[in-house]
Design a protein around this motif. Structure first.
Motif, PDB file in Angstrom:
ATOM      1  N   GLY A 100       0.784  -1.223   0.000  1.00 52.86           N
ATOM      2  CA  GLY A 100       0.000   0.000   0.000  1.00 52.86           C
ATOM      3  C   GLY A 100       0.817   1.275   0.000  1.00 52.86           C
ATOM      4  O   GLY A 100       0.266   2.367   0.073  1.00 52.86           O
ATOM      5  N   ALA A 101       2.132   1.151  -0.088  1.00 51.30           N
ATOM      6  CA  ALA A 101       2.995   2.338  -0.035  1.00 51.30           C
ATOM      7  C   ALA A 101       3.374   2.782  -1.435  1.00 51.30           C
ATOM      8  O   ALA A 101       3.559   1.969  -2.329  1.00 51.30           O
ATOM      9  N   LEU A 102       3.482   4.085  -1.616  1.00 52.06           N
ATOM     10  CA  LEU A 102       3.874   4.615  -2.918  1.00 52.06           C
ATOM     11  C   LEU A 102       5.394   4.597  -3.023  1.00 52.06           C
ATOM     12  O   LEU A 102       6.052   5.635  -3.099  1.00 52.06           O
ATOM     13  N   GLU A 103       5.958   3.397  -3.021  1.00 56.78           N
ATOM     14  CA  GLU A 103       7.402   3.238  -3.085  1.00 56.78           C
ATOM     15  C   GLU A 103       7.738   2.062  -3.993  1.00 56.78           C
ATOM     16  O   GLU A 103       6.956   1.149  -4.151  1.00 56.78           O
ATOM     17  N   PHE A 104       8.933   2.105  -4.580  1.00 52.50           N
ATOM     18  CA  PHE A 104       9.419   0.942  -5.323  1.00 52.50           C
ATOM     19  C   PHE A 104      10.699   0.416  -4.689  1.00 52.50           C
ATOM     20  O   PHE A 104      11.172  -0.662  -5.021  1.00 52.50           O
ATOM     21  N   ARG A 105      11.269   1.168  -3.753  1.00 53.04           N
ATOM     22  CA  ARG A 105      12.422   0.696  -2.979  1.00 53.04           C
ATOM     23  C   ARG A 105      11.857   0.034  -1.729  1.00 53.04           C
ATOM     24  O   ARG A 105      11.299   0.690  -0.866  1.00 53.04           O
ATOM     25  N   VAL A 106      11.998  -1.275  -1.641  1.00 52.50           N
ATOM     26  CA  VAL A 106      11.323  -2.044  -0.605  1.00 52.50           C
ATOM     27  C   VAL A 106      12.329  -2.481   0.461  1.00 52.50           C
ATOM     28  O   VAL A 106      13.244  -3.254   0.175  1.00 52.50           O
ATOM     29  N   VAL A 107      12.157  -1.992   1.671  1.00 51.97           N
ATOM     30  CA  VAL A 107      13.085  -2.334   2.736  1.00 51.97           C
ATOM     31  C   VAL A 107      12.752  -3.720   3.283  1.00 51.97           C
ATOM     32  O   VAL A 107      11.648  -4.228   3.121  1.00 51.97           O
ATOM     33  N   THR A 108      13.734  -4.331   3.948  1.00 51.37           N
ATOM     34  CA  THR A 108      13.587  -5.705   4.422  1.00 51.37           C
ATOM     35  C   THR A 108      12.374  -5.857   5.334  1.00 51.37           C
ATOM     36  O   THR A 108      11.632  -6.837   5.231  1.00 51.37           O
ATOM     37  N   LYS A 109      12.147  -4.912   6.213  1.00 48.63           N
ATOM     38  CA  LYS A 109      11.002  -5.008   7.116  1.00 48.63           C
ATOM     39  C   LYS A 109       9.692  -5.098   6.344  1.00 48.63           C
ATOM     40  O   LYS A 109       8.835  -5.946   6.624  1.00 48.63           O
ATOM     41  N   GLN A 162      20.714  -0.153   5.387  1.00 49.72           N
ATOM     42  CA  GLN A 162      21.167   0.503   6.585  1.00 49.72           C
ATOM     43  C   GLN A 162      20.566  -0.262   7.747  1.00 49.72           C
ATOM     44  O   GLN A 162      19.634  -1.061   7.591  1.00 49.72           O
ATOM     45  N   ILE A 163      21.036  -0.035   8.931  1.00 45.83           N
ATOM     46  CA  ILE A 163      20.753  -0.914  10.061  1.00 45.83           C
ATOM     47  C   ILE A 163      19.271  -1.008  10.415  1.00 45.83           C
ATOM     48  O   ILE A 163      18.774  -2.082  10.761  1.00 45.83           O
ATOM     49  N   ASP A 164      18.514   0.079  10.330  1.00 43.81           N
ATOM     50  CA  ASP A 164      17.132   0.055  10.767  1.00 43.81           C
ATOM     51  C   ASP A 164      16.181  -0.545   9.735  1.00 43.81           C
ATOM     52  O   ASP A 164      14.973  -0.622   9.963  1.00 43.81           O
ATOM     53  N   LEU A 165      16.729  -1.020   8.604  1.00 44.43           N
ATOM     54  CA  LEU A 165      15.897  -1.683   7.603  1.00 44.43           C
ATOM     55  C   LEU A 165      15.799  -3.178   7.853  1.00 44.43           C
ATOM     56  O   LEU A 165      14.961  -3.863   7.257  1.00 44.43           O
ATOM     57  N   ASP A 166      16.671  -3.698   8.709  1.00 45.36           N
ATOM     58  CA  ASP A 166      16.665  -5.124   9.017  1.00 45.36           C
ATOM     59  C   ASP A 166      15.393  -5.473   9.793  1.00 45.36           C
ATOM     60  O   ASP A 166      14.847  -4.646  10.519  1.00 45.36           O
ATOM     61  N   TYR A 167      14.963  -6.730   9.651  1.00 44.31           N
ATOM     62  CA  TYR A 167      13.765  -7.188  10.338  1.00 44.31           C
ATOM     63  C   TYR A 167      14.153  -8.115  11.484  1.00 44.31           C
ATOM     64  O   TYR A 167      14.697  -9.200  11.262  1.00 44.31           O
ATOM     65  N   ASN A 168      13.907  -7.647  12.711  1.00 41.98           N
ATOM     66  CA  ASN A 168      14.137  -8.472  13.896  1.00 41.98           C
ATOM     67  C   ASN A 168      15.574  -8.985  13.968  1.00 41.98           C
ATOM     68  O   ASN A 168      15.822 -10.093  14.425  1.00 41.98           O
ATOM     69  N   TRP A 169      16.522  -8.201  13.457  1.00 42.78           N
ATOM     70  CA  TRP A 169      17.949  -8.528  13.495  1.00 42.78           C
ATOM     71  C   TRP A 169      18.294  -9.792  12.700  1.00 42.78           C
ATOM     72  O   TRP A 169      19.368 -10.367  12.886  1.00 42.78           O
ATOM     73  N   THR A 170      17.430 -10.204  11.806  1.00 46.39           N
ATOM     74  CA  THR A 170      17.646 -11.466  11.091  1.00 46.39           C
ATOM     75  C   THR A 170      18.966 -11.478  10.333  1.00 46.39           C
ATOM     76  O   THR A 170      19.763 -12.412  10.458  1.00 46.39           O
ATOM     77  N   LEU A 171      19.213 -10.465   9.515  1.00 43.39           N
ATOM     78  CA  LEU A 171      20.432 -10.428   8.707  1.00 43.39           C
ATOM     79  C   LEU A 171      21.657 -10.096   9.550  1.00 43.39           C
ATOM     80  O   LEU A 171      22.747 -10.615   9.306  1.00 43.39           O
ATOM     81  N   SER A 172      21.475  -9.243  10.553  1.00 42.99           N
ATOM     82  CA  SER A 172      22.592  -8.885  11.427  1.00 42.99           C
ATOM     83  C   SER A 172      23.080 -10.095  12.216  1.00 42.99           C
ATOM     84  O   SER A 172      24.287 -10.331  12.350  1.00 42.99           O
ATOM     85  N   LYS A 173      22.146 -10.876  12.742  1.00 35.55           N
ATOM     86  CA  LYS A 173      22.503 -12.092  13.478  1.00 35.55           C
ATOM     87  C   LYS A 173      23.194 -13.086  12.559  1.00 35.55           C
ATOM     88  O   LYS A 173      24.148 -13.757  12.955  1.00 35.55           O
ATOM     89  N   LEU A 174      22.698 -13.190  11.346  1.00 37.69           N
ATOM     90  CA  LEU A 174      23.256 -14.141  10.384  1.00 37.69           C
ATOM     91  C   LEU A 174      24.724 -13.839  10.114  1.00 37.69           C
ATOM     92  O   LEU A 174      25.567 -14.738  10.079  1.00 37.69           O
ATOM     93  N   ASN A 175      25.055 -12.577   9.911  1.00 34.20           N
ATOM     94  CA  ASN A 175      26.429 -12.197   9.604  1.00 34.20           C
ATOM     95  C   ASN A 175      27.375 -12.565  10.740  1.00 34.20           C
ATOM     96  O   ASN A 175      28.465 -13.079  10.520  1.00 34.20           O
ATOM     97  N   ARG A 176      26.947 -12.303  11.965  1.00 31.35           N
ATOM     98  CA  ARG A 176      27.802 -12.635  13.112  1.00 31.35           C
ATOM     99  C   ARG A 176      27.981 -14.151  13.210  1.00 31.35           C
ATOM    100  O   ARG A 176      29.077 -14.641  13.472  1.00 31.35           O
ATOM    101  N   LEU A 177      26.907 -14.906  12.982  1.00 33.94           N
ATOM    102  CA  LEU A 177      26.995 -16.362  13.036  1.00 33.94           C
ATOM    103  C   LEU A 177      27.960 -16.877  11.994  1.00 33.94           C
ATOM    104  O   LEU A 177      28.752 -17.782  12.246  1.00 33.94           O
ATOM    105  N   LYS A 178      27.929 -16.285  10.787  1.00 40.22           N
ATOM    106  CA  LYS A 178      28.820 -16.739   9.725  1.00 40.22           C
ATOM    107  C   LYS A 178      30.276 -16.532  10.121  1.00 40.22           C
ATOM    108  O   LYS A 178      31.122 -17.413   9.919  1.00 40.22           O
ATOM    109  N   LEU A 179      30.581 -15.389  10.724  1.00 39.36           N
ATOM    110  CA  LEU A 179      31.953 -15.125  11.127  1.00 39.36           C
ATOM    111  C   LEU A 179      32.398 -16.087  12.221  1.00 39.36           C
ATOM    112  O   LEU A 179      33.524 -16.552  12.249  1.00 39.36           O
TER     113      LEU A 179
END
Length: 374
Positions: A270-279, A337-354
């Protein structure tokens, strides 16, 4: 005795490997001063650096202005962009020694005043040969000034970094690779925004493909370009987008990459956007009968529902890219950018990979140690 010795050595190896990841790998993200995402919500274990966006160059005085000093916090780095009123502010500032000094002095003053650990220049992008030459001079003079200030203040040197184009060549103009490497602590390579429906409306695209058999534009080709220009891999930080782009398909039954499209889809959620953030993307997938897919050749994800098609990076893409960056010997990764992540999903993943990579290193070291005892 042998068991005790082995245990103590294993613990030492664990400490060494984890300290390497924690202290030497850059895990950073951009965060905006006026973000609705407060600093107190950010998981400090996920990131080593936050790049606080954005300070601007005044197009008249060429001094640095910070948009909201009340939100500046210690332990972070300040991101510097072009002037609000004048897109040529950075170009004008870099054009002579006097204005460069004005900018440099003001940036150091602000950096120290708000206890930032470093300064990050986000010039998108130098558009002439003269700009590129002046950028090299700016980096050299900036480093000299930071070193001098550190000696005079008896404080650690401010970090100097820059966000740069995905490739060492922008519109046939070469970045000053040698001056950049010699004077910056690292570069943030923007390995994204390769395709969007506003400038590529007729075909769906992978917005941040790691590899691309259909085009010369990809994250891998960009990193290779910087390395071929003589830039050290260990000073490269790889960019990860926490967003995607939405196209409107011409035919709902033709929905892969490079499918015919009619430009941007501006109706997602419903948003007038074409850039879709992860959330928003997570919500869209959950609320609709949406098909998701991962393309291992491009290392990119997409999803579709009817004629709505979205290209983005999901868990598998991000995981693969962090693995790639590590394998290339790069310094780390950053996200926009950091506030586009959903529930830290991608941030947690990166740390786990390292962490997984650290355990791999441990097994190699233990194996070598055991072999040495035989």
């Amino acid at each position: 005795m042998a068991i005790s010795l082995f245990t103590s050595i294993l613990l030492f190896l664990l400490q060494v490997c984890f300290s390497d990841d924690e202290k030497k790998v850059v895990k950073s993200s951009y965060w905006f001063f006026d973000s609705a995402y407060p600093l107190s919500n950010i998981g400090s274990t996920f990131y080593t650096h936050l790049l606080c966006a954005q300070a601007f160059v005044d197009p008249n005085t060429f001094q640095l202005n910070i948009s909201n000093s009340k939100t500046a916090q210690p332990s972070y780095d300040l991101s510097i962009a072009r002037g609000i009123a004048d897109d040529s502010a950075l170009s004008s500032m870099a054009s002579n020694a006097s204005t460069r000094k004005t900018f440099i002095d003001s940036s150091i003053t602000i950096g120290r005043s708000y206890n930032f650990h470093g300064l990050d220049l986000d010039w998108e992008f130098p558009s002439t040969t003269t700009d590129m030459t002046n950028l090299g001079l700016l980096f050299k003079e900036w480093r000299e000034a930071v070193e001098k200030e550190s000696k005079n203040s008896n404080k650690p040197q401010l970090l100097l970094t820059a966000a740069v184009y995905y490739s060492s060549v922008f519109c046939s103009l070469s970045y000053p690779a040698e001056a950049t490497e010699n004077n910056l602590d690292w570069i943030n390579v923007m390995a994204f925004d390769f395709g969007a429906p506003t400038w590529k409306p007729n075909l769906t695209e992978a917005p941040a493909a790691l590899y691309n058999q259909f085009s010369e534009v990809s994250g891998d080709s960009g990193i290779s370009s910087w390395i071929q220009a003589g830039f050290l891999a260990r000073k490269i930080v790889f960019g990860l987008p926490y967003y995607g782009y939405a196209w409107k398909l011409k035919d709902a039954n033709n929905h892969g990459f490079l499918a015919p499209a009619n430009g941007p889809d501006i109706t997602v959620d419903g948003a007038l956007e074409f850039r879709v953030v992860t959330k928003k993307l997570v919500q869209f997938i959950a609320q609709n009968i949406t098909i998701t897919a991962f393309n291992s050749m491009l290392v990119s994800d997409y999803c579709y529902n009817g004629t709505t098609w979205i290209g983005y990076d999901d868990v598998q893409s991000i995981y693969t890219k962090v693995t790639y960056a590590k394998g290339k010997g790069s310094l780390g990764y950053f996200s926009w950018q950091i506030d586009l992540d959903y529930n830290w999903t991608l941030s947690k993943l990166n740390r786990l990979k390292l962490m997984n990579l650290s355990f791999s290193n441990i097994f190699v070291l233990v194996s070598r140690f055991l072999n040495s005892l035989l």
